[in-house]
Design a protein around this motif. Structure first.
Motif, PDB file in Angstrom:
ATOM      1  N   GLY A 201      74.612 -65.279   1.635  1.00 31.19           N
ATOM      2  CA  GLY A 201      73.775 -64.375   1.246  1.00 31.19           C
ATOM      3  C   GLY A 201      73.193 -64.384  -0.176  1.00 31.19           C
ATOM      4  O   GLY A 201      72.204 -64.182  -0.312  1.00 31.19           O
ATOM      5  N   ALA A 202      73.983 -64.792  -1.034  1.00 39.78           N
ATOM      6  CA  ALA A 202      73.241 -64.958  -2.588  1.00 39.78           C
ATOM      7  C   ALA A 202      72.378 -66.205  -2.708  1.00 39.78           C
ATOM      8  O   ALA A 202      71.560 -66.066  -3.396  1.00 39.78           O
TER       9      ALA A 202
ATOM     10  N   THR B 184      64.695 -67.547  -1.373  1.00 38.42           N
ATOM     11  CA  THR B 184      63.911 -67.084  -0.495  1.00 38.42           C
ATOM     12  C   THR B 184      63.081 -65.941  -0.924  1.00 38.42           C
ATOM     13  O   THR B 184      63.358 -65.315  -2.117  1.00 38.42           O
ATOM     14  N   ALA B 185      62.055 -65.374  -0.300  1.00 38.53           N
ATOM     15  CA  ALA B 185      61.354 -64.278  -0.811  1.00 38.53           C
ATOM     16  C   ALA B 185      62.018 -62.932  -0.554  1.00 38.53           C
ATOM     17  O   ALA B 185      61.591 -61.828  -1.041  1.00 38.53           O
ATOM     18  N   ILE B 186      63.238 -63.086   0.257  1.00 37.30           N
ATOM     19  CA  ILE B 186      63.933 -62.013   0.732  1.00 37.30           C
ATOM     20  C   ILE B 186      64.828 -61.690  -0.739  1.00 37.30           C
ATOM     21  O   ILE B 186      65.435 -62.206  -1.439  1.00 37.30           O
ATOM     22  N   ALA B 187      64.926 -60.014  -0.715  1.00 39.49           N
ATOM     23  CA  ALA B 187      65.573 -59.705  -1.909  1.00 39.49           C
ATOM     24  C   ALA B 187      66.996 -59.939  -1.961  1.00 39.49           C
ATOM     25  O   ALA B 187      67.392 -60.080  -0.877  1.00 39.49           O
TER      26      ALA B 187
ATOM     27  N   THR C  69      69.523 -58.378  -2.892  1.00 35.61           N
ATOM     28  CA  THR C  69      70.278 -57.033  -2.546  1.00 35.61           C
ATOM     29  C   THR C  69      70.206 -57.122  -1.085  1.00 35.61           C
ATOM     30  O   THR C  69      71.204 -56.724  -0.401  1.00 35.61           O
ATOM     31  N   THR C  70      69.178 -57.335  -0.393  1.00 34.97           N
ATOM     32  CA  THR C  70      69.152 -57.347   1.311  1.00 34.97           C
ATOM     33  C   THR C  70      69.794 -58.184   1.804  1.00 34.97           C
ATOM     34  O   THR C  70      70.682 -58.079   2.558  1.00 34.97           O
ATOM     35  N   ALA C  71      69.632 -59.615   0.951  1.00 34.56           N
ATOM     36  CA  ALA C  71      70.477 -60.710   1.814  1.00 34.56           C
ATOM     37  C   ALA C  71      71.903 -60.459   1.482  1.00 34.56           C
ATOM     38  O   ALA C  71      72.822 -60.946   2.364  1.00 34.56           O
ATOM     39  N   VAL C  72      72.681 -60.143   0.489  1.00 35.35           N
ATOM     40  CA  VAL C  72      73.805 -60.040   0.205  1.00 35.35           C
ATOM     41  C   VAL C  72      74.429 -58.672   0.952  1.00 35.35           C
ATOM     42  O   VAL C  72      75.592 -58.689   1.395  1.00 35.35           O
ATOM     43  N   THR C  73      73.614 -57.781   1.144  1.00 36.06           N
ATOM     44  CA  THR C  73      74.102 -56.621   2.015  1.00 36.06           C
ATOM     45  C   THR C  73      74.165 -57.037   3.337  1.00 36.06           C
ATOM     46  O   THR C  73      75.328 -56.887   4.126  1.00 36.06           O
TER      47      THR C  73
END
Length: 72
Positions: free
Chosen positions: A22-23, A29-32, A34-38
């Protein structure tokens, strides 16, 4: 000394790898982040839930019904 991997070693590894991925996804990538880690955290919760409730740390179902003497 030979070490054999146990199921709960794999659970811990799965939690670590999901959070690390997630980190990495958030950083590269362009994914935030916080979104990826969540999202990775939700996967970690599923892995932990499987380790606790599907393949719990008991020898048999009868172990779950035994009273805990320390609480009596």
């Amino acid at each position: 000394m030979d070490y054999t991997w146990q199921y709960y070693d794999l659970v811990l590894l799965g939690v670590f790898l999901s959070m690390a991925s997630g980190a990495v996804v958030g950083a590269l990538t362009a994914i935030a982040t916080t979104t990826a880690v969540t999202a990775a955290g939700l996967l970690a919760v599923v892995i932990i839930g499987h380790g606790l409730f599907v393949n719990g740390p008991v020898d048999s179902r009868e172990d779950l019904a035994e009273p805990v003497e320390a609480l009596n």
